[in-house]
Scaffold this active site. Sequence first.
Site, PDB file in Angstrom:
ATOM      1  N   LYS A 138      84.733  61.257  10.720  1.00 45.90           N
ATOM      2  CA  LYS A 138      85.440  60.683  11.851  1.00 45.90           C
ATOM      3  C   LYS A 138      84.439  60.141  12.856  1.00 45.90           C
ATOM      4  CE  LYS A 138      84.427  62.751  14.978  1.00 45.90           C
ATOM      5  NZ  LYS A 138      83.076  63.039  15.579  1.00 45.90           N
ATOM      6  N   TYR A 223      89.384  64.362  18.731  1.00 45.46           N
ATOM      7  CA  TYR A 223      89.977  65.660  18.376  1.00 45.46           C
ATOM      8  C   TYR A 223      91.173  65.981  19.270  1.00 45.46           C
ATOM      9  CZ  TYR A 223      86.082  66.739  15.293  1.00 45.46           C
ATOM     10  OH  TYR A 223      85.172  66.723  14.268  1.00 45.46           O
TER      11      TYR A 223
HETATM   12  P1  NAD Z   1      72.849  62.088  13.264  1.00 45.94           P
HETATM   13  O1  NAD Z   1      72.273  61.078  14.190  1.00 45.94           O
HETATM   14  O2  NAD Z   1      72.304  63.473  13.334  1.00 45.94           O
HETATM   15  O3  NAD Z   1      72.703  61.594  11.735  1.00 45.94           O
HETATM   16  C1  NAD Z   1      72.976  60.284  11.361  1.00 45.94           C
HETATM   17  C2  NAD Z   1      72.260  59.976  10.069  1.00 45.94           C
HETATM   18  O4  NAD Z   1      72.486  58.603   9.718  1.00 45.94           O
HETATM   19  C3  NAD Z   1      70.738  60.176  10.164  1.00 45.94           C
HETATM   20  O5  NAD Z   1      70.277  60.830   9.013  1.00 45.94           O
HETATM   21  C4  NAD Z   1      70.205  58.759  10.203  1.00 45.94           C
HETATM   22  O6  NAD Z   1      68.902  58.650   9.649  1.00 45.94           O
HETATM   23  C5  NAD Z   1      71.227  58.012   9.368  1.00 45.94           C
HETATM   24  N1  NAD Z   1      71.246  56.572   9.625  1.00 45.94           N
HETATM   25  C6  NAD Z   1      71.367  55.650   8.662  1.00 45.94           C
HETATM   26  N2  NAD Z   1      71.312  54.412   9.180  1.00 45.94           N
HETATM   27  C7  NAD Z   1      71.154  54.567  10.508  1.00 45.94           C
HETATM   28  C8  NAD Z   1      71.023  53.646  11.585  1.00 45.94           C
HETATM   29  N3  NAD Z   1      71.064  52.314  11.414  1.00 45.94           N
HETATM   30  N4  NAD Z   1      70.895  54.160  12.822  1.00 45.94           N
HETATM   31  C9  NAD Z   1      70.873  55.472  13.057  1.00 45.94           C
HETATM   32  N5  NAD Z   1      70.986  56.402  12.063  1.00 45.94           N
HETATM   33  C10 NAD Z   1      71.129  55.942  10.788  1.00 45.94           C
HETATM   34  O7  NAD Z   1      74.428  62.072  13.478  1.00 45.94           O
HETATM   35  P2  NAD Z   1      75.460  63.190  13.026  1.00 45.94           P
HETATM   36  O8  NAD Z   1      75.730  64.071  14.180  1.00 45.94           O
HETATM   37  O9  NAD Z   1      75.047  63.791  11.758  1.00 45.94           O
HETATM   38  O10 NAD Z   1      76.795  62.274  12.847  1.00 45.94           O
HETATM   39  C11 NAD Z   1      77.007  61.482  11.698  1.00 45.94           C
HETATM   40  C12 NAD Z   1      78.510  61.225  11.540  1.00 45.94           C
HETATM   41  O11 NAD Z   1      79.172  62.473  11.390  1.00 45.94           O
HETATM   42  C13 NAD Z   1      79.165  60.535  12.729  1.00 45.94           C
HETATM   43  O12 NAD Z   1      80.154  59.652  12.287  1.00 45.94           O
HETATM   44  C14 NAD Z   1      79.806  61.678  13.497  1.00 45.94           C
HETATM   45  O13 NAD Z   1      80.946  61.290  14.245  1.00 45.94           O
HETATM   46  C15 NAD Z   1      80.177  62.611  12.374  1.00 45.94           C
HETATM   47  N6  NAD Z   1      80.214  64.023  12.808  1.00 45.94           N
HETATM   48  C16 NAD Z   1      81.326  64.745  12.549  1.00 45.94           C
HETATM   49  C17 NAD Z   1      81.395  66.058  12.941  1.00 45.94           C
HETATM   50  C18 NAD Z   1      82.615  66.884  12.634  1.00 45.94           C
HETATM   51  O14 NAD Z   1      82.761  67.982  13.173  1.00 45.94           O
HETATM   52  N7  NAD Z   1      83.483  66.418  11.749  1.00 45.94           N
HETATM   53  C19 NAD Z   1      80.331  66.644  13.622  1.00 45.94           C
HETATM   54  C20 NAD Z   1      79.194  65.881  13.866  1.00 45.94           C
HETATM   55  C21 NAD Z   1      79.148  64.563  13.456  1.00 45.94           C
END
Ligand code: NAD
Length: 369
Positions: A138, A223
Site C-alpha cells: 500500500k 489505514y
Molecule cells: P524503504 O525506503 O526502506 O525501501 C524502499 C526500497 O526500494 C529500498 O530498498 C530502495 O533501494 C528501493 N528502491 C528501488 N528504486 C528506488 C528509487 N528509485 N528510489 C528509492 N528507493 C528505491 O521503504 P519501505 O519503508 O520499505 O517502504 C516500501 C513500500 O512498502 C512503500 O510502498 C510503503 O508504503 C510500504 N510499506 C508498507 C508497510 C505496511 O505496514 N504494510 C510498512 C512500511 C512500508
Amino acid sequence: MKTHFHTRRDFLRTTVLAAASVPFMGAFASSLRAAGPERKLGFALAGLGSFSTHQLAPALQKTRFCRLAGIVTGTPAKAETWSAQYNIPAKSIYTYDTMEQMADNPGIDVVYVVTPNALHAEHTIKAAKAGKHVLCEKPMEVSAGKCQQMIDACKKAGRQLAIGYRLHFEPNNLECVRLAREKVFGDLKIIEAGLGFRIGDPLQWRLNRALAGGGPLMDVGIYALQATRYLTGEEPASVSAITTVTDPVKFKEVEESIAWQVKFPSGIIASCNSTYNFGGMNRYQAFAEKGWFQLSPAFAYGGIQGRRSDGQPINFPPMDQFAAEMDGFAQCILNNQPTRVPGEEGLRDVKIMMAIYEAARTGKAVNLA
Ligand code: NAD
C-alpha cells in the site's frame, strides 16, 4: 447479520489459522478446505528496504504456505547479504531491469512489490508479464490510472493481484468489523480515526511527491481511511479536507498533516487525521447508538488492543500480521480463490485519496457517489 464467529474461540480458530473466512471484505470463500499435500509458494521480494528487511523476510520464515525464494534489488551488496542469510541461489536474484527473466524461474510464484509508491506499477507489470502473481504494498500507486494498468496487466496474464492490507488479517480489527456489522452497539453513527508519526531523514522518498504521490495520507492515513471503510462496509459519498505545513523546508512537496471528513451513504460520518510531525496517534473509535468500541493502538505491527463501552476488552493474542497476509494470499492462489484484498480495493482507496487531496486544494467537498 450472523457471521461465522459466534464465539470468541470460533473466531480465533478461523482467523489465526487461515487468515479467516470472513463474510465481509468481499467474496472470500473458506480456505480451511485446503487439505492434501501442502505446497509452499515461492515469494520474491522486490525492494529490500526497511519493511522487507525487518518485517517481511522474518515473517516469511513463519509462514505455512510460502517461502522466500528470490529477491529483486538494485544494490549488489544487498544481494550478497540476503543470498547468504536466506540461502537464495544466484539464479533467483534479479535487478529491476532483469525482472522479466523470472518467466524462466518456476521456483518463483509470487512477487511481493515493496518499492516506493510510484514504482509499484512498473514492478507489478514486469512481474505479471513474467507470469507471476503479485502482492503489492500500500498505497497501490500514486494515481488511479496506474492502479488500473496494474489490474489490467495481472488480468491479462491470468495472475492474481493483492494489496498488502495486513489489517484485514488482524483479529482485533476483524473483531471491530464484527461489532460494527452485527450492530452489537446498534447502528454506527460517528468514527474517529488517526495515524501519524514523526518523519526523520528530510531526503527520503516519502517526502518526494513524484515517488510518494503525497504525504502522510498516502503513507499512513490510508489505514484510517481503510478502517472507516471496513467498519462501515460502505463507500464514501463525499469527502472534505484541510492540510497544514508548519515546516516548509521539510514539507515543500507533500503535506505535513491532514484532516479529512467522510460522509457515508447511510449517514455515518468519519473524522480522520494523519501527520508526519508527531508520533503517538494510532487509534480509532466508533460510536454507535448504544455504545462505542475503540482500538489503541489500532494499526501497529503488534500490541493492538482496545475496549468497548460495556467494559469488555478487545485483546486477541499476538499473531504475525505479515505471515497471515502472505499465507492468506498463498492459499487463494493454491485454491484458486479470490483474495479479499484485490487490486480493485487498492484502486478504491487511491481514488478516494485523490478526492481528499482535491477537497483540500479547492476547499470544497468532493462528491464520490
Ligand atoms: P524503504 O525506503 O526502506 O525501501 C524502499 C526500497 O526500494 C529500498 O530498498 C530502495 O533501494 C528501493 N528502491 C528501488 N528504486 C528506488 C528509487 N528509485 N528510489 C528509492 N528507493 C528505491 O521503504 P519501505 O519503508 O520499505 O517502504 C516500501 C513500500 O512498502 C512503500 O510502498 C510503503 O508504503 C510500504 N510499506 C508498507 C508497510 C505496511 O505496514 N504494510 C510498512 C512500511 C512500508
